[in-house]
Design a protein around this motif. Sequence first.
Motif, mmCIF file in Angstrom:
data_model
loop_
_atom_site.group_PDB
_atom_site.id
_atom_site.type_symbol
_atom_site.label_atom_id
_atom_site.label_comp_id
_atom_site.label_asym_id
_atom_site.label_seq_id
_atom_site.Cartn_x
_atom_site.Cartn_y
_atom_site.Cartn_z
ATOM 1 N N ALA A 14 -2.839 2.462 3.139
ATOM 2 C CA ALA A 14 -2.270 3.730 2.709
ATOM 3 C C ALA A 14 -0.965 3.483 1.960
ATOM 4 N N CYS A 17 2.957 3.155 3.482
ATOM 5 C CA CYS A 17 2.874 2.820 4.892
ATOM 6 C C CYS A 17 3.215 1.338 5.058
ATOM 7 N N CYS A 20 0.589 -0.636 7.055
ATOM 8 C CA CYS A 20 -0.587 -0.958 6.248
ATOM 9 C C CYS A 20 -0.277 -2.071 5.251
ATOM 10 N N HIS A 49 -5.744 2.962 11.563
ATOM 11 C CA HIS A 49 -4.334 3.300 11.596
ATOM 12 C C HIS A 49 -4.161 4.813 11.516
ATOM 13 N N HIS A 52 -3.229 8.528 8.518
ATOM 14 C CA HIS A 52 -3.683 8.495 7.136
ATOM 15 C C HIS A 52 -4.579 9.689 6.830
HETATM 16 ZN ZN LIG Z 1 -0.847 2.737 7.800
#
Ligand SMILES: [Zn+2]
Length: 58
Positions: A14, A17, A20, A49, A52
């Motif tokens: 994402a 993030c 991520c 995660h 998102h």
């Molecule tokens: Zn993330």
Amino acid sequence: MTDQMLTPAPPEPAPDCKICARLDELRALADAAGDKSGVADCNVLLRRHPGHKKLPPP
Ligand SMILES: [Zn+2]
């Protein structure tokens, strides 16, 4: 049939993030090291995660 056909497309990290981004980095490192289970772990974490596509509108 090849392995690639059996493997779903890897999830995209994402944007904005940091977790991520870190997972994406680790995934790349694992991939470079030929560590397929490491790559799969990162893919699972990226998919799962939280937050998102569920971010509230600004
Ligand atoms: Zn993330």
